[in-house]
Design a protein around this motif. Structure first.
Motif, PDB file in Angstrom:
ATOM      1  N   LEU A 151      -0.699  -1.811   5.622  1.00  0.00           N
ATOM      2  CA  LEU A 151      -0.816  -3.063   4.872  1.00  0.00           C
ATOM      3  C   LEU A 151       0.376  -3.974   5.151  1.00  0.00           C
ATOM      4  CD1 LEU A 151      -1.993  -1.633   1.426  1.00  0.00           C
ATOM      5  CD2 LEU A 151      -3.412  -2.514   3.312  1.00  0.00           C
ATOM      6  N   ARG A 152       0.219  -5.253   4.821  1.00  0.00           N
ATOM      7  CA  ARG A 152       1.308  -6.214   5.007  1.00  0.00           C
ATOM      8  C   ARG A 152       2.560  -5.779   4.248  1.00  0.00           C
ATOM      9  NH1 ARG A 152      -2.627  -9.397   2.553  1.00  0.00           N
ATOM     10  NH2 ARG A 152      -3.944 -10.661   3.932  1.00  0.00           N
ATOM     11  N   LEU A 160       6.146  -9.649   5.336  1.00  0.00           N
ATOM     12  CA  LEU A 160       6.951  -9.049   6.395  1.00  0.00           C
ATOM     13  C   LEU A 160       6.066  -8.325   7.396  1.00  0.00           C
ATOM     14  CD1 LEU A 160       9.937  -7.406   4.453  1.00  0.00           C
ATOM     15  CD2 LEU A 160       9.896  -9.613   5.637  1.00  0.00           C
ATOM     16  N   GLY A 161       6.406  -8.439   8.664  1.00  0.00           N
ATOM     17  CA  GLY A 161       5.726  -7.714   9.731  1.00  0.00           C
ATOM     18  C   GLY A 161       6.652  -6.696  10.353  1.00  0.00           C
ATOM     19  N   ILE A 190       9.022  -3.286   3.714  1.00  0.00           N
ATOM     20  CA  ILE A 190       8.425  -3.669   4.998  1.00  0.00           C
ATOM     21  C   ILE A 190       7.326  -2.701   5.432  1.00  0.00           C
ATOM     22  CG2 ILE A 190      10.012  -2.409   6.530  1.00  0.00           C
ATOM     23  CD1 ILE A 190      10.071  -5.066   8.230  1.00  0.00           C
ATOM     24  N   ALA A 191       7.310  -1.491   4.900  1.00  0.00           N
ATOM     25  CA  ALA A 191       6.284  -0.515   5.275  1.00  0.00           C
ATOM     26  C   ALA A 191       5.718   0.097   3.997  1.00  0.00           C
ATOM     27  CB  ALA A 191       6.876   0.559   6.182  1.00  0.00           C
ATOM     28  N   ARG A 192       4.573  -0.428   3.513  1.00  0.00           N
ATOM     29  CA  ARG A 192       4.089  -0.102   2.169  1.00  0.00           C
ATOM     30  C   ARG A 192       2.941   0.899   2.137  1.00  0.00           C
ATOM     31  NH1 ARG A 192       1.677  -3.509  -0.804  1.00  0.00           N
ATOM     32  NH2 ARG A 192       0.869  -4.843   0.833  1.00  0.00           N
ATOM     33  N   SER A 193       2.462   1.337   3.281  1.00  0.00           N
ATOM     34  CA  SER A 193       1.345   2.281   3.274  1.00  0.00           C
ATOM     35  C   SER A 193       1.354   3.072   4.561  1.00  0.00           C
ATOM     36  CB  SER A 193       0.003   1.538   3.138  1.00  0.00           C
ATOM     37  OG  SER A 193      -0.385   0.944   4.372  1.00  0.00           O
ATOM     38  N   MET A 318      -2.080  -7.877  11.082  1.00  0.00           N
ATOM     39  CA  MET A 318      -3.341  -7.225  11.432  1.00  0.00           C
ATOM     40  C   MET A 318      -4.330  -7.177  10.271  1.00  0.00           C
ATOM     41  SD  MET A 318      -3.470  -6.574  14.592  1.00  0.00           S
ATOM     42  CE  MET A 318      -4.931  -5.546  14.564  1.00  0.00           C
ATOM     43  N   GLU A 319      -3.838  -7.104   9.046  1.00  0.00           N
ATOM     44  CA  GLU A 319      -4.738  -7.138   7.901  1.00  0.00           C
ATOM     45  C   GLU A 319      -5.510  -8.467   7.878  1.00  0.00           C
ATOM     46  OE1 GLU A 319      -4.487  -6.439   3.050  1.00  0.00           O
ATOM     47  OE2 GLU A 319      -2.713  -6.118   4.303  1.00  0.00           O
TER      48      GLU A 319
END
Length: 575
Positions: A151-152, A160-161, A190-193, A318-319
C-alpha cells in the motif's frame, strides 16, 4: 486433446508396480495422504520464496494455502517446495549475486521432484527473473504468481513511495534540512503493508513484464498485495496450472520472440527500472528467443512512457495504477506497439486478454498523445568508453544532463566513494561526472551502487542531479543522471578501467553516444599498464560466479546455464 494420466511425468514415480514406486507411494502415505489424493491427478509444485527475512513476501505463508485450495479444486495434488527467498532489503552484498542461484534451484527442484507443472511465487526484485529463468530451462508448464505491491506510504499527510522518496529525503537529511524526529516518522510510514515496492521499481517492473510476456493471469501483476483480489488470483493460479498440465501448455509450445518483444514494449510504457534490461535479456536467452540491447533501444524510440508512476512520474504509485485499470488497461492503450498474437498462460492471446480493458484515470495512465515522456524509459549509449553499451533512464534524469561534457572524478571502490562524498573539501562541481568502477558482475556481483550519492557539498549548494557513471546497477526506485551497466566492466579490463580523474567525458543521450576524450594511443598505453584486481571469492558459490558470469549486455546469466550450452539435461533416473 487433454493428456491421459499415464503420460504425466509424475506417473513415472507413482504408477509402476515395482519396488521403487512402492517406496514413493509409501513415503507419501507416511505424510498422511491416501492414494486417492494423487492417483490420476497431476502433481503441482508450488515454488515458494517466502521467508522470515523477506518483507515483500510475508503474505506468502497464507497465499500458498490459497494456491493449494485452487489446485485441489481443479483436481490436482500440490507440493510446496521452498526456495531461496532473496529479500532485496536484507540480502548482502546484493541479491543479484544470487539471482542465478535461485534460477538453478528452481530448475533442479522441478527436475528432481515428481511434478508435472509449477506455480512460481515471487515478486521481490530478483525472484521474478530467477524463478522464471529456472522454470524456462526445465520446460514444464508453469504460471507465475506475483506478490503485488504494498500500500501507499504516508508521512505527515504526504504520500510516500518506497525507494524514490527515501532517496529524496535522505539527501535532505544529509543537507541538514530534516530532523531526527521527522526521519524516524518516515521510517515508520513508508512501508505500511506486506508486498513489494509500490513505486515503478524493479519489483513492479518485472511483475509487469512477466504479465506482458504471458507468464501471469491477466491483471495479476497490478493487484496490491493486501487486496482481496490477490487472494482470489492466487487460488485461480492453482486452478489454471492444473488445466495447463492437462493441455501440456509448456513454455516451448507457448513462447516465441514476440512474447519477449511485448515485455520490452511494456517496460518502456511503464517507465521501467533499468534492471529490466539485464533480467529480460537473461529470461529470453533461457527461452531460446534472445533479445538484445538494440531491441530495447529501438523500442525506446517508439514507445512513450504513459504510466505516471514514480520515479519517472511525479505523483502516483502502484495502488493508483491498479485503480486506474492496471496493466491490462495500459497494454490496451499501447496495443499498436504489441504483438497481440502472442500466447499466454491462460490459453488466450495477449490481444484477447486486454481487449476492452479501460483506463479510469487518464492522468495515471496517460493517452499516447499526452505521455509523461515522449520516448521510452531507457536509452542505450555506446562509444569508446562503453563498446557493449551503457544504460540510462532519461525519463528520470534532469533534462540539462542529456547532452553534457564533464570532468571525471574516479573511484575504484564504493567505500572510497562513500567517504569522499561527505568531505566538505572535495574538489567537485555539479558539472563533473562521478565514476565508480569495479562494481560490475565480476568485480562485485553488480550491486545497486549506481545511484552514486551527490556530494554533500553540492547538496548544500542546491545541486539535485549530476551525471554518475558505473558498471554497477541501481535500484529501480532510483532516479537521476545515472549511467549504468557499463560494458565490458572494469574488472575484466573494459575501458572504464582506464579512466582517470580529470579526463573529459561527453554524453549525448539523443545521439546515443558516450565518449572518453582520450586518444586511442593513450588508452592503449593505459591498457598495457593495467592489472586486473584480485578475485573477490576464492571458494564456494562466489568462486563459481566469478568464473562463469556473463556481462550485463548478455543478461548476467551463467554461461553454462544458457540455452545451447550443451545438450538438454535428461530426466532423472528413478529406477
Amino acid at each position: 486433446m487433454p493428456r491421459s494420466y499415464d503420460t504425466l511425468r509424475s506417473a513415472r514415480w507413482f504408477a509402476p508396480d515395482d519396488f521403487r514406486s512402492f517406496g514413493h507411494r509409501s513415503r507419501v502415505m507416511q505424510m498422511g495422504y491416501a492414494p486417492t489424493d494423487w492417483v490420476g491427478k497431476p502433481i503441482i509444485a508450488i515454488v515458494n520464496t517466502w521467508s522470515d527475512a523477506n518483507q515483500c513476501h510475508s503474505h506468502f505463508k497464507q497465499r500458498v494455502e490459497d494456491v493449494k485450495r485452487g489446485i485441489f479444486q481443479a483436481g490436482g495434488f500440490p507440493l510446496e517446495l521452498p526456495a531461496i527467498s532473496l529479500s532485496e532489503s536484507m540480502v548482502k552484498p546484493t541479491t543479484m549475486l544470487y539471482r542465478n542461484f535461485l534460477a538453478m534451484e528452481t530448475e533442479e527442484l522441478l527436475r528432481s521432484h515428481p511434478v508435472d507443472g509449477a506455480v512460481l511465487m515471487g515478486g521481490c526484485d530478483k525472484t521474478t527473473p530467477g524463478l522464471t529463468m529456472g522454470a524456462l530451462s526445465m520446460g514444464l508448464p508453469f504460471i507465475y504468481l506475483p506478490a503485488g505491491p504494498m500500500l501507499r506510504g504516508n508521512w505527515r499527510g504526504q504520500v510516500l513511495g518506497s525507494g524514490s522518496d527515501a532517496f529524496k529525503y535522505w539527501d535532505q537529511r544529509r543537507a541538514g534540512q530534516l530532523s531526527d524526529q521527522a526521519w524516524q516518522e518516515m521510517e515508520a510510514g513508508i512501508a505500511r503493508s506486506h508486498g513489494t515496492c509500490m513505486t515503478m521499481g524493479t519489483a513492479a517492473t518485472m511483475m509487469g513484464i512477466a504479465e506482458a510476456v504471458g507468464f501471469t493471469l491477466p491483471g495479476a501483476s497490478s493487484i496490491p498485495a493486501a487486496d482481496a483480489n490477490h487472494v482470489r488470483m492466487s487460488a485461480e493460479c492453482g486452478r489454471r496450472i492444473v488445466e495447463m498440465v492437462w493441455d501440456d501448455l509448456t513454455p516451448a509450445s507457448m513462447l516465441t520472440r514476440a512474447n519477449f518483444e511485448n515485455g520490452i514494449a511494456c517496460a518502456m510504457a511503464m517507465g521501467c527500472s533499468t534492471n529490466a534490461i539485464v533480467h529480460l535479456i537473461a529470461m529470453s536467452r533461457r527461452a531460446g528467443h534472445p533479445v538484445t540491447l538494440d531491441d530495447f533501444d529501438a523500442a525506446s524510440r517508439r514507445v512513450p512512457v504513459v504510466a505516471n508512476i514514480r520515479p519517472s512520474g511525479d505523483t502516483y504509485l502502484m495502488e493508483d495504477f491498479f485503480y486506474a485499470g492496471g496493466l491490462p488497461a495500459m497494454l490496451e492503450r499501447i496495443r499498436g506497439h504489441l504483438k497481440t498474437e502472442a500466447r499466454t498462460v491462460n490459453g488466450r492471446t495477449l490481444g484477447q486478454n486486454i481487449e476492452g480493458a479501460e483506463v479510469f484515470n487518464d492522468d495515471v495512465i496517460r493517452p499516447l498523445a499526452n505521455p509523461i515522456y515522449a520516448e521510452g524509459a531507457l536509452a542505450v549509449l555506446r562509444g569508446n568508453l562503453a563498446p557493449d553499451g551503457v544504460v540510462i533512464k532519461p525519463s528520470a534524469c534532469a533534462p540539462h544532463l542529456l547532452q553534457h561534457t564533464g570532468r571525471a572524478l574516479v573511484f575504484d571502490d564504493y567505500p572510497a566513494l562513500k567517504k569522499a562524498v561527505d568531505d566538505p573539501e572535495l574538489d567537485v562541481t555539479g558539472d563533473d561526472i562521478l565514476v565508480l568502477r569495479n562494481a560490475g558482475p565480476r568485480g562485485a556481483g553488480m550491486p545497486e551502487w549506481g545511484m552514486l550519492p551527490i556530494p554533500t557539498k553540492l547538496l548544500k549548494q542546491g545541486v539535485k542531479d549530476m551525471l554518475r557513471l558505473s558498471d554497477a546497477r541501481m535500484s529501480g526506485t532510483s532516479y537521476g543522471g545515472c549511467l549504468l551497466h557499463c560494458s565490458p566492466e572494469a574488472a575484466i579490463g573494459g575501458p572504464l578501467a582506464l579512466v582517470r580523474t580529470g579526463d573529459r567525458i561527453t554524453v549525448d543521450v539523443p545521439a546515443r553516444t558516450i565518449h572518453l576524450e582520450v586518444s586511442d594511443d593513450e588508452l592503449a598505453r593505459r591498457k598495457a599498464a593495467w592489472t586486473p584486481p584480485p578475485a573477490r571469492y576464492e571458494r564456494g558459490y562466489g568462486w563459481m560466479f566469478g568464473r562463469h558470469i556473463l556481462q550485463a549486455n548478455e543478461g548476467c546469466d551463467f554461461d553454462f546455464l544458457e540455452t545451447g550450452f550443451g545438450r538438454p539435461v535428461p530426466e532423472p533416473d528413478i529406477f
